[in-house]
Design a protein around this motif. Structure first.
Motif, PDB file in Angstrom:
ATOM      1  N   THR A 101      31.498  43.060  48.057  1.00 44.45           N
ATOM      2  CA  THR A 101      32.491  44.071  47.693  1.00 44.45           C
ATOM      3  C   THR A 101      33.885  43.486  47.453  1.00 44.45           C
ATOM      4  O   THR A 101      34.796  44.226  47.082  1.00 44.45           O
ATOM      5  N   LEU A 102      34.053  42.190  47.657  1.00 45.28           N
ATOM      6  CA  LEU A 102      35.338  41.561  47.368  1.00 45.28           C
ATOM      7  C   LEU A 102      35.712  41.803  45.908  1.00 45.28           C
ATOM      8  O   LEU A 102      34.925  41.559  45.004  1.00 45.28           O
ATOM      9  N   LEU A 103      36.932  42.281  45.684  1.00 47.43           N
ATOM     10  CA  LEU A 103      37.383  42.568  44.322  1.00 47.43           C
ATOM     11  C   LEU A 103      38.166  41.385  43.769  1.00 47.43           C
ATOM     12  O   LEU A 103      39.212  41.014  44.305  1.00 47.43           O
ATOM     13  N   GLU A 104      37.660  40.802  42.686  1.00 47.42           N
ATOM     14  CA  GLU A 104      38.309  39.669  42.057  1.00 47.42           C
ATOM     15  C   GLU A 104      39.365  40.156  41.058  1.00 47.42           C
ATOM     16  O   GLU A 104      39.149  41.134  40.350  1.00 47.42           O
ATOM     17  N   GLU A 105      40.473  39.458  40.997  1.00 45.02           N
ATOM     18  CA  GLU A 105      41.520  39.789  40.035  1.00 45.02           C
ATOM     19  C   GLU A 105      41.185  39.185  38.674  1.00 45.02           C
ATOM     20  O   GLU A 105      40.609  38.090  38.595  1.00 45.02           O
ATOM     21  N   ALA A 163      42.226  35.640  38.263  1.00 45.54           N
ATOM     22  CA  ALA A 163      41.397  34.696  39.003  1.00 45.54           C
ATOM     23  C   ALA A 163      40.098  34.408  38.268  1.00 45.54           C
ATOM     24  O   ALA A 163      39.612  33.261  38.252  1.00 45.54           O
ATOM     25  N   ILE A 164      39.525  35.427  37.638  1.00 47.78           N
ATOM     26  CA  ILE A 164      38.293  35.239  36.867  1.00 47.78           C
ATOM     27  C   ILE A 164      38.563  34.338  35.675  1.00 47.78           C
ATOM     28  O   ILE A 164      37.799  33.412  35.375  1.00 47.78           O
ATOM     29  N   ARG A 165      39.681  34.607  34.993  1.00 48.00           N
ATOM     30  CA  ARG A 165      40.063  33.767  33.851  1.00 48.00           C
ATOM     31  C   ARG A 165      40.241  32.320  34.300  1.00 48.00           C
ATOM     32  O   ARG A 165      39.774  31.383  33.650  1.00 48.00           O
ATOM     33  N   ASP A 166      40.890  32.125  35.448  1.00 46.31           N
ATOM     34  CA  ASP A 166      41.122  30.773  35.967  1.00 46.31           C
ATOM     35  C   ASP A 166      39.808  30.082  36.326  1.00 46.31           C
ATOM     36  O   ASP A 166      39.666  28.869  36.158  1.00 46.31           O
ATOM     37  N   ALA A 212      36.405  43.117  32.025  1.00 47.86           N
ATOM     38  CA  ALA A 212      36.975  43.398  30.704  1.00 47.86           C
ATOM     39  C   ALA A 212      38.373  42.800  30.582  1.00 47.86           C
ATOM     40  O   ALA A 212      38.713  42.184  29.558  1.00 47.86           O
ATOM     41  N   ASP A 213      39.194  42.965  31.610  1.00 47.76           N
ATOM     42  CA  ASP A 213      40.552  42.424  31.573  1.00 47.76           C
ATOM     43  C   ASP A 213      40.548  40.900  31.540  1.00 47.76           C
ATOM     44  O   ASP A 213      41.369  40.281  30.863  1.00 47.76           O
ATOM     45  N   ALA A 214      39.620  40.282  32.269  1.00 44.67           N
ATOM     46  CA  ALA A 214      39.539  38.810  32.300  1.00 44.67           C
ATOM     47  C   ALA A 214      39.197  38.254  30.924  1.00 44.67           C
ATOM     48  O   ALA A 214      39.759  37.240  30.489  1.00 44.67           O
ATOM     49  N   ALA A 215      38.259  38.897  30.226  1.00 49.22           N
ATOM     50  CA  ALA A 215      37.893  38.435  28.889  1.00 49.22           C
ATOM     51  C   ALA A 215      39.076  38.549  27.941  1.00 49.22           C
ATOM     52  O   ALA A 215      39.317  37.656  27.110  1.00 49.22           O
ATOM     53  N   SER A 216      39.848  39.626  28.069  1.00 41.29           N
ATOM     54  CA  SER A 216      41.032  39.803  27.218  1.00 41.29           C
ATOM     55  C   SER A 216      42.073  38.723  27.513  1.00 41.29           C
ATOM     56  O   SER A 216      42.688  38.169  26.601  1.00 41.29           O
ATOM     57  N   LEU A 217      42.273  38.424  28.796  1.00 41.11           N
ATOM     58  CA  LEU A 217      43.238  37.379  29.179  1.00 41.11           C
ATOM     59  C   LEU A 217      42.818  36.023  28.637  1.00 41.11           C
ATOM     60  O   LEU A 217      43.649  35.229  28.170  1.00 41.11           O
ATOM     61  N   ALA A 218      41.511  35.731  28.712  1.00 34.77           N
ATOM     62  CA  ALA A 218      41.014  34.446  28.235  1.00 34.77           C
ATOM     63  C   ALA A 218      41.219  34.324  26.723  1.00 34.77           C
ATOM     64  O   ALA A 218      41.574  33.251  26.230  1.00 34.77           O
ATOM     65  N   GLU A 219      40.996  35.401  26.005  1.00 37.47           N
ATOM     66  CA  GLU A 219      41.195  35.380  24.556  1.00 37.47           C
ATOM     67  C   GLU A 219      42.660  35.106  24.210  1.00 37.47           C
ATOM     68  O   GLU A 219      42.971  34.328  23.311  1.00 37.47           O
TER      69      GLU A 219
END
Length: 333
Positions: free
Chosen positions: A271-275, A278-281, A322-329
């Motif tokens: 249940t830990l929520l990743e930011e 952090a996913i992008r990193d 979804a937000d991580a993929a946008s940040l990576a792009e």
């Protein structure tokens, strides 16, 4: 330049209200669940629940939308559990956790079911967005089942591959097909079966024009298994970077990778929520460790199915993906 795509391996948790409604209905209609021939009341709950999880993905902004597999009470064994050639018998532990499924015992020649295709048809009718199909991989489905008809491990694996291919041929148009193969990690094929597992994957992959992603999880693949997996006619291999980072990196560094890659970076069981940052990193960290990081497509996903999660946590992880993929792009623009 690598395209980042947010998606999931499917098998979502039920919304809380649907759990309550189905618990009441199934308690009175257990006989309806043997072959997937649920009553109209149960079907109505699943239809509404499907729309709920489709809306959750659309609202989160996921790039690829999954049907959710909410009816899969037997989890990855489901496509066999609803087949007329299968007798569902005793309860079996699902890998090494507290989930269970009914043992699908194959007692006759496997024929077409259409169960998964029917669910996908409802999904395609609900949204104009790109849809991702999900199935157990042939090795995993064979591993979860009991064979009392084909009589030989290689013949059974080939038959499972043919069966899944027949199901896929009737799927509506889909952008990608995720084949979930945790058994390649949990119960790795013995020598001589590696090749058969890859051939069975070829059989399924050749039944669709969609991009095919094979997603093992619960750890990293043995070297021989990984090397043979790369021989299969698939577009991407997935990696569980939550459970096993070093083994996953080693396989890519030593044997290379497909042109596309799926990165299991969020914990599908915790249940830990990743930011999103952090996913992008984490994705950047993986690529920094690789000799070549110029993939055509990088699918960002959870490392496992998400049916273990509370529904609210599941929704939050969709948004983070979804937000991580946008940040990576943006980072690589």
């Amino acid at each position: 330049m690598t395209e980042y795509v947010s998606t999931t391996p499917g098998l979502f948790p039920l919304p809380d209200w649907a759990k309550d409604d189905l618990s009441d209905l199934k308690g009175h209609q257990k006989h309806d669940l043997i072959r997937g021939d649920e009553s109209d009341d149960i079907t109505a709950v699943y239809d509404e629940a499907r729309e709920t999880v489709l809306d959750a993905q659309l609202e989160a902004g996921l790039d690829l939308i999954s049907e959710g597999q909410l009816r899969w009470d037997d989890m990855l064994a489901h496509p066999l559990a609803v087949n007329d050639a299968v007798d569902t018998q005793g309860i079996v532990r699902y890998y090494d956790n507290n989930n269970f499924y009914r043992d699908p015992v194959v007692t006759d020649e496997l024929g077409f079911s259409g169960d998964v295709a029917n669910e996908l048809e409802k999904t395609v009718a609900y949204t104009d967005e790109a849809v991702q199909a999900v199935l157990p991989g042939p090795y995993t489905l064979a591993d979860l089942a009991t064979d009392e008809y084909y009589g030989d491990e290689e013949a059974f694996l080939a038959a499972i591959g043919e069966y899944l291919a027949g199901e896929v041929e009737e799927f509506p148009a889909h952008e990608t097909l995720f084949l979930l193969e945790p058994s390649l990690v949990e119960n790795a094929p013995e020598d001589g079966i590696h090749e058969r597992a890859s051939e069975a994957l070829d059989t399924v992959a050749n039944a669709t024009d969609a991009d095919v992603i094979v997603q093992p999880f619960y750890g990293s693949l043995e070297e021989k298994v990984y090397a043979h997996l790369l021989d299969a006619d698939i577009d991407a291999v997935g990696f569980d970077f939550v459970t096993e980072q070093d083994g996953s990196l080693y396989n890519i560094q030593e044997y290379g990778a497909t042109d596309d890659i799926a990165l299991g970076l969020l914990n599908g069981q915790n249940t830990l929520l990743e930011e999103p940052e952090a996913i992008r990193d984490r994705a950047e960290w993986v690529f920094d460790k690789l000799p070549v990081s110029d993939f055509d497509t990088a699918y960002l996903t959870t490392n496992t199915e998400t049916f273990y999660l509370p529904y609210s946590t599941f929704e939050a992880k969709l948004e983070a993906l979804a937000d991580a993929a946008s940040l990576a792009e943006v980072t690589h623009a």
